[in-house]
Motif scaffolding. Structure first.
Motif, PDB file in Angstrom:
ATOM      1  N   GLY A  90       0.795  -1.225   0.000  1.00 16.75           N
ATOM      2  CA  GLY A  90       0.000   0.000   0.000  1.00 16.75           C
ATOM      3  C   GLY A  90       0.826   1.272   0.000  1.00 16.75           C
ATOM      4  O   GLY A  90       0.301   2.360   0.267  1.00 16.75           O
ATOM      5  N   GLU A  91       2.142   1.151  -0.348  1.00 19.15           N
ATOM      6  CA  GLU A  91       3.050   2.299  -0.225  1.00 19.15           C
ATOM      7  C   GLU A  91       2.814   3.391  -1.262  1.00 19.15           C
ATOM      8  O   GLU A  91       3.185   4.554  -1.045  1.00 19.15           O
ATOM      9  CB  GLU A  91       4.504   1.821  -0.305  1.00 19.15           C
ATOM     10  N   LEU A  92       2.199   3.060  -2.418  1.00 15.58           N
ATOM     11  CA  LEU A  92       2.042   4.058  -3.482  1.00 15.58           C
ATOM     12  C   LEU A  92       1.266   5.279  -3.029  1.00 15.58           C
ATOM     13  O   LEU A  92       1.527   6.393  -3.477  1.00 15.58           O
ATOM     14  CB  LEU A  92       1.346   3.426  -4.694  1.00 15.58           C
ATOM     15  N   THR A  93       0.319   5.083  -2.121  1.00 18.77           N
ATOM     16  CA  THR A  93      -0.484   6.218  -1.673  1.00 18.77           C
ATOM     17  C   THR A  93       0.354   7.255  -0.934  1.00 18.77           C
ATOM     18  O   THR A  93       0.041   8.446  -0.943  1.00 18.77           O
ATOM     19  CB  THR A  93      -1.640   5.728  -0.774  1.00 18.77           C
ATOM     20  N   LEU A  94       1.454   6.799  -0.301  1.00 18.69           N
ATOM     21  CA  LEU A  94       2.335   7.743   0.393  1.00 18.69           C
ATOM     22  C   LEU A  94       3.298   8.429  -0.567  1.00 18.69           C
ATOM     23  O   LEU A  94       3.774   9.525  -0.302  1.00 18.69           O
ATOM     24  CB  LEU A  94       3.125   7.008   1.473  1.00 18.69           C
ATOM     25  N   PHE A  95       3.574   7.771  -1.710  1.00 19.93           N
ATOM     26  CA  PHE A  95       4.503   8.353  -2.677  1.00 19.93           C
ATOM     27  C   PHE A  95       3.821   9.400  -3.553  1.00 19.93           C
ATOM     28  O   PHE A  95       4.432  10.408  -3.905  1.00 19.93           O
ATOM     29  CB  PHE A  95       5.075   7.260  -3.590  1.00 19.93           C
ATOM     30  N   ILE A  96       2.569   9.158  -3.928  1.00 18.94           N
ATOM     31  CA  ILE A  96       1.924  10.040  -4.913  1.00 18.94           C
ATOM     32  C   ILE A  96       0.596  10.610  -4.427  1.00 18.94           C
ATOM     33  O   ILE A  96      -0.207  11.118  -5.214  1.00 18.94           O
ATOM     34  CB  ILE A  96       1.685   9.277  -6.233  1.00 18.94           C
ATOM     35  N   GLY A  97       0.339  10.540  -3.114  1.00 23.79           N
ATOM     36  CA  GLY A  97      -0.917  11.082  -2.612  1.00 23.79           C
ATOM     37  C   GLY A  97      -2.038  10.068  -2.741  1.00 23.79           C
ATOM     38  O   GLY A  97      -1.796   8.867  -2.895  1.00 23.79           O
ATOM     39  N   ASP A  98      -3.280  10.553  -2.647  1.00 23.72           N
ATOM     40  CA  ASP A  98      -4.432   9.653  -2.734  1.00 23.72           C
ATOM     41  C   ASP A  98      -4.309   8.763  -3.974  1.00 23.72           C
ATOM     42  O   ASP A  98      -4.207   9.251  -5.090  1.00 23.72           O
ATOM     43  CB  ASP A  98      -5.726  10.465  -2.816  1.00 23.72           C
ATOM     44  N   HIS A  99      -4.314   7.479  -3.749  1.00 25.50           N
ATOM     45  CA  HIS A  99      -4.112   6.522  -4.844  1.00 25.50           C
ATOM     46  C   HIS A  99      -5.166   5.433  -4.741  1.00 25.50           C
ATOM     47  O   HIS A  99      -5.423   4.903  -3.653  1.00 25.50           O
ATOM     48  CB  HIS A  99      -2.711   5.906  -4.751  1.00 25.50           C
ATOM     49  N   THR A 100      -5.767   5.090  -5.865  1.00 26.42           N
ATOM     50  CA  THR A 100      -6.802   4.066  -5.882  1.00 26.42           C
ATOM     51  C   THR A 100      -6.172   2.697  -5.679  1.00 26.42           C
ATOM     52  O   THR A 100      -5.233   2.330  -6.369  1.00 26.42           O
ATOM     53  CB  THR A 100      -7.571   4.088  -7.220  1.00 26.42           C
ATOM     54  N   ARG A 101      -6.683   1.959  -4.726  1.00 23.00           N
ATOM     55  CA  ARG A 101      -6.150   0.629  -4.458  1.00 23.00           C
ATOM     56  C   ARG A 101      -6.400  -0.268  -5.666  1.00 23.00           C
ATOM     57  O   ARG A 101      -7.470  -0.245  -6.271  1.00 23.00           O
ATOM     58  CB  ARG A 101      -6.840   0.017  -3.235  1.00 23.00           C
TER      59      ARG A 101
END
Length: 341
Positions: A90-101
């Protein structure tokens, strides 16, 4: 050498133990990373079968597995992934902001999770840029490799799909060919009785406005003599030649067929009795003009029964009535045409 730390018990990078440790798995955290994330996380206990997030939801946190196991379910034919202790997701949400799972995350056993929110991650990035940069580089490398693997997998799936579609087309072609062969007389290429019955089943769909149905039954005169005197090869040649003339007398909406032996039929859609008579006479004249050099002295002629068909009855009635007319011609010596009085 020491690093600036947020939280306690962060082991300095580059020690002897770290150098001897086996390479990390793609999603496995180093001792330093694990301790760092644990220091700013909220710990949660997740029960078996509990859903952490669902595909399509907006993500706002990253997760580190302390104990237990998580299954990521991607769907769309993609394989699931299992995330075990010391691994993150789930790290992408921290790299690019709100991210759809892109997957469902479900606990496969009682699982201890560290939940790292965006603000905590940003604070770590400011306090421990070197360690976080190392973590992010590994994460990005893994994501790029996963994307490449996904692209390759999709390419393979597309190729498999194309092969399957091609196989289906070939199967359809083979089925169509088989169906055509089953409905076709092998010697003459005309429809056989099976093809005729299939045509009759769909006749209402091919009826032309302003026309009447007509039937010609054609029988070769003294065909046994032709076979006996000239041989069966010449007999087959005669059958093919007459089949060609029956076909020549048919329009695109008509059905020429070989019923069996030396008997042919032509089911036509005509404007009336005069046109039907003309079609029959065309066949008679064409056959009279045939000559077979290897069978000199043996005339080839046909007898034809001809009538318009009442659409309130069926093939059995049409055939029976027209066959009676045909045998009247045969009884008079053949080489002629008989229509109802």
């Amino acid at each position: 050498m020491s690093s600036k730390q947020t939280g306690s018990n962060v082991t300095p990078i580059g020690g002897a133990a770290a150098r001897l440790r086996a390479p990390l798995l793609p999603r496995e955290l180093s001792e330093q990373e694990l301790a760092l994330f644990a220091s700013v996380s909220e710990r949660r206990e997740i029960h078996q079968g509990e859903v952490i997030f669902k595909r399509g939801e907006l993500g706002r946190s990253m997760f580190v597995v302390e104990s237990g196991q998580i299954r990521l379910e991607f769907g769309d034919g993609m394989p699931d992934k299992l995330i075990g202790p010391r691994e993150f997701f789930g790290e992408l949400t921290l790299f690019i902001g709100d991210h759809t799972r892109v997957a469902n995350a479900v606990a496969t056993a009682t699982t201890g999770l560290h939940v790292i929110e965006q603000r905590a991650f940003d604070d770590l990035l400011n306090a421990q840029p070197r360690l976080l940069a190392q973590f992010m580089r590994r994460s990005f490398s893994y994501l790029v490799a996963s994307e490449q693997q996904l692209i390759a997998s999709l390419k393979r799936r597309n190729e498999d799909l194309m092969v399957t579609l091609d196989s289906l087309r070939q199967t359809q072609t083979q089925l169509s060919t088989a169906q055509r062969l089953v409905q076709t007389d092998e010697l003459t290429g005309l429809c056989n009785r099976r093809g005729l019955y299939m045509y009759l089943e769909h006749l209402s769909e091919t009826r032309l406005h302003g026309t009447e149905l007509g039937l010609l039954l054609i029988d070769i005169d003294r065909f046994k003599q032709i076979n006996d005197r000239c041989g069966h090869l010449i007999g087959d040649q005669v059958l093919r030649a007459i089949a060609e003339e029956v076909k020549n007398a048919a329009s695109p909406c008509d059905l020429p067929c070989r019923l069996g032996g030396d008997e042919f039929a032509l089911l036509v859609q005509v404007t009336g009795a005069e046109e039907l008579h003309s079609r029959a006479q065309q066949i008679i004249n064409a056959v009279r003009s045939m000559r077979f050099p290897t069978c000199e002295g043996q005339a080839v002629t046909v007898s034809i029964g001809s009538q318009l068909c009442a659409e309130t009855t069926d093939w059995a009635v049409w055939y029976s009535e027209t066959d009676c007319l045909l045998y009247e011609v045969k009884g008079r010596g053949g080489d002629g045409l008989r229509t109802p009085r």
